[in-house]
Structures are given as structure tokens and as C-alpha cells.
Design an enzyme around this catalytic site. Sequence first.
Site, short mmCIF file in Angstrom:
data_model
loop_
_atom_site.label_atom_id
_atom_site.label_comp_id
_atom_site.label_asym_id
_atom_site.label_seq_id
_atom_site.Cartn_x
_atom_site.Cartn_y
_atom_site.Cartn_z
CD GLU A 194 4.63 9.15 -2.74
OE1 GLU A 194 3.82 10.17 -3.33
OE2 GLU A 194 5.70 8.99 -2.92
CG ASP A 230 10.12 12.89 1.82
OD1 ASP A 230 10.00 11.82 1.50
OD2 ASP A 230 9.15 13.82 1.45
CG ASP A 260 4.28 14.84 -5.42
OD1 ASP A 260 5.00 15.53 -5.73
OD2 ASP A 260 4.19 13.69 -4.78
CG ASP A 317 9.67 9.68 -2.71
OD1 ASP A 317 8.78 10.47 -2.70
OD2 ASP A 317 10.26 9.24 -3.66
C1 GLC Z 1 6.88 11.02 -4.84
C2 GLC Z 1 7.27 12.28 -4.49
C3 GLC Z 1 7.53 13.34 -5.65
C4 GLC Z 1 8.42 12.57 -6.38
C5 GLC Z 1 8.32 10.93 -6.57
C6 GLC Z 1 9.97 10.70 -6.98
O1 GLC Z 1 5.85 10.82 -5.52
O2 GLC Z 1 6.12 12.89 -3.57
O3 GLC Z 1 7.47 14.44 -5.46
O4 GLC Z 1 8.46 13.34 -7.53
O5 GLC Z 1 8.02 10.20 -5.34
O6 GLC Z 1 10.73 10.49 -5.95
#
Ligand code: GLC
Length: 548
Positions: free
Chosen positions: A248, A95, A323, A196
Site C-alpha cells: 500500500e 495484512d 479506507d 500496510d
Molecule cells: C492503512 C490502512 C488503514 C490504516 C492505516 C494505518 O492506510 O489501510 O486502514 O488506518 O494504514 O495503519
Amino acid sequence: MGKNDKIVYQIYPKSFQDSDHDGWGDIRGVISRLDYLQELGINYIWFNPMMISPQKDNGYDVADYRALDPRYGTMEDFEELVREAKKRGIDIMFDMVFNHTSVEHEWFQRALAGEEKYKNYYIFRRGKGPGVPPNNWQSKFAGSAWQYVEQFDEYYLHLFDVSQADLDWTNPDVRKECADIVNYWRAKGVHGFRFDVINLISKASFEDDPNNFDGRQFYTDGPKEHEYLRELNRASFGQDPESLTVGEMSSTTIENCVRYAGEGTEELDMVFSFHHLKTDYKNKKKWELQPADFMELKGLLTEWQLGMQEKNAWNALFWNCHDQPRSVSRFGNDKEYRKESAKMLACMMQMMRGTPYIYQGEEFGMTNAYFTDIQEYADVESTNIYDVLLKEGKPKEEVLHILQERSRDNARTPMQWDDSENGGFSDVKPWIRSQAGYKEINAANDRSDPDSIFAFYQELIRLRKTMPVVQEGLFEPILEDHTKVFAYKRVLGQECLIAVNNFFGEETEVTLPEATDGYRVLLSNYGRTEAGQTIHLKPYETLVLYKA
Ligand code: GLC
């Protein structure tokens, strides 16, 4: 294409398996469970960040991208994990948190110490006046997105927690640092990368949000996104023909995603988008509850399947992650029909076109945590919103109920392996409480049943690995107006698969658009062995028909 037969299993390492009795999951714990994952059949593991981090946001606040937090283990442990996984046909996905760093990261510390070079790694701006931040943007975790730094008389941007300072991607040094970090992990044998909130790195401008919203229109899918991703691709993972990447994407659009994850666009292999996971947000607000709007959900899944396929782009398929609350509690029925609805949701998602992601514990139907006391929560988003909602005047019971439905901690409780102490996760008090129901809901218990959820997942995975129509078939929606059933076809040449999913706990009937002669039942969660054109479906029934 390498991605078509992949099934990714997500491990939340802090909660997967503790091996050294500190109540915190670790790499050696994962190694001890690799046989289980091999039996399940997955071929990739995505790990949430295990780097050095003050853990303000559970590892998404990285303080050193090249060092593992010793609580997870040593670099030797990690190298052993890579080897042991590989022996079992499993690759590793890491990640990469590149929108922001922890304020404890050396770069930020040097910025604070006045080194101009590092100050330029971050987004510092003057306020609008004394005590007034540069604009009205809100942090995703509540409150202003700006934090004042006295010695500069400036603010830094943090779209997430105050301890997560946004990096300035317009700075070529920042982009180079990020590519170097990817290459560092590639050299350690990591082929997969999840980026991320990667569609937030290009900020369009820093004006006030005129709608008094959080400002996302100015920093989401920004003007240089595609350029930055192509540059990162070329400078790092794109050099590895075996790499597998997923971005993401927060509040994104199909229009952007066909480029992020398009064939030949040289950005990423696939995207996580979240629109389908907002269909139970009342007025689009995460902290306002309503039952999922099924027609909206079905419409969104269909739209994304078709929109991405039309441009030869690729979706990640998922209900769960660290999440999101647990899908069986959220979209299924985690009491009377836990088994049936867990299987239906899995089949409905995994038979679509894309790459399935399974989140730890999903494969035997783990449920929401149902914590009853705010003290039990660890997640910064949950504890922040608790205070905000109380201040808004909501009664405490109501706020706790909202968290039971929506908190990210619902997914973060320890893995439930068996009925021993803490579900077999650890023999000491875990960093977050184990769920009350682990004695009944656990992997061992599920697998003792020949008709287990686990066995159903194994079958879904086997189909994905072996059947070209599952891997590559075109998605075609059917019965689009049916208000209880999500059904679709996958078509590849002569081969055709029909998936029929009753999303509800009541019986219903469907009449397929064609006769089922020549079709056989490939998968059923009720032991059904044949089906005609009209099918009377049981609660949460799922059924896959196939014809070659
Ligand atoms: C993404 C992650 C989450 C985190 C956020 C900030 O959404 O999946 O867990 O809090 O990014 O890094």
C-alpha cells in the site's frame, strides 16, 4: 507469471460474518461463506488484520503479530480456514502492519519501561523546547505526529493515531523482527502479504515541513525504501515461488512504483496507489467535497497504466477498500442506476492491466452507509475530523454530510447477505450499525435476478482467469479527449479487446478509431449483442468487444 490470473477478494473480517453471536465477524463465519466466494470465482482472500489489537484503528494497531484476537477465533480455526480455502482453490493474503505497532505492543511497553534495546525500535526525539515537538509534522489522523513521554522528556513519532508508534526501520533488529513475522505466517500456510503503508518506513530526515503541510515529503518513498523491501523480500516471502505481495503506497509516484512492483526488481508483485481516488477531493483536500473530475480520473488511470507497463511493472486495480467510500455511491449512481453503474465501474477497472481487488459487498452493489449521527461512527479518523471541522466553524449538518461522503465507515458496515436481521451478518447488535437499506440491497436479493451484479462480476472474473489478452495484453488508451467515456484497448498479438465505458448517467455517443468488423461483444450491461464503429451509449453503459 503467477499474478496475472489472480483476483483478490478483500474481507473486512470484523464485518463479514459473525458465527458466535457477539456482533463481531469471525473466522468460522468466513469458513461458512467460502462456497459463496468459490462461486464468485476469486482465488485469493486478503484479510484486514486479525491480530491482537486494542482496536484503536480497527486492527491496524497491532499488539501481538503472532496471535489472533480471540474474537476472530483460534489458531485452529485459522488453520482450518486455510485448508478449507485451499480446497476451493483460494489462497490467503495477510495484512502486515510494519510502519508502526500499537503502544500496547510488548516492544513499546518495554521501551517505556526503559529497556534501551526496545526504545531503539521506535523513533524517539527531543522536543525543540518545552512543550514544542521535534518538528511540525501532522498525524494523518489530525493533530501533531509527536507524543510527549514524560519519563524520557522526549517525543515518539506516530504518523497515524497516537496509539500507533512508528517503528525505526534503520534499526536492523526491527527489520529482522518484521521478516520473522512474515515467515511465521508463511509457516501457517499464508502465501499472500499486503504491506500496510509500506512506503512510509524510510524517513529521510526530521526537519520541519517548510510549507507547513504534514511533512509527507520527508517520510514518503524515503531514501532506503527500495533497499528495505529487497531485504524483506530475500529474508521472507521471496523464498516462496507462490507468494503474492502488494504494497500500500501512500502519496507515491510512478517512478518509485516501477521499482516497488517491477519485474525482477525483487521488491513486491504490485502496488496500490491512490491518486485516482483523490479526483473528488476539492483542492486535494480529503474533507472538501466536489464531484469527481472525470478527465483527471481518466488521465491518471491512463498515466499509471502506461507508466507501469512501460517498465514492466504491475498495478493493483481497485475502486474500493476498507479506507474508501463505496464506489457505486461515489462515482456511480446508487439510486436510479445502481446496477448499471456498479457494473460499469467494475468493468472499467477490471479490464485494465493489473490484478483486480474486489471489496466485500462490492459484488452486489453495496452503497455508502449514510449515517446521520456521529454516534454511529466508529472510525478514529472520522470522529477526529468531526471535532476538527466543528472547531473550524463548519455547521454540524455540513460536517455530517461530509462524513456521509468520505468516512471510511461507509465501507465498514456489516456485509448484507440477505434481508434477515442485520442483513444476515449477526443476530445480535453488530459492533457497527447495519445499513438502513439492507432489506433491499443484499447478496440474496441481487442473485435472485438473472441479470445480477454478482453474475456480471462472475463473468469478469471468468474472463480474467481464462483470457490471455485480459491477463497480459498491453493497455492502449483510445478516445482520450472524450469527456464522458473512458475507453481503451488491450492487445496481445492478434487478439484485441476494446472496453468502452460511459462514466455518466446520460446517453452519449462514441466513434471508435477503427471499424468493428470481426469484433464480437464479450460483455455488456445492457444486453447489447452487436456494435458498429459508432455507438450510442446508454447511461453508465459498459461494453467489451473482442477480436481474435
Ligand atoms: C492503512 C490502512 C488503514 C490504516 C492505516 C494505518 O492506510 O489501510 O486502514 O488506518 O494504514 O495503519
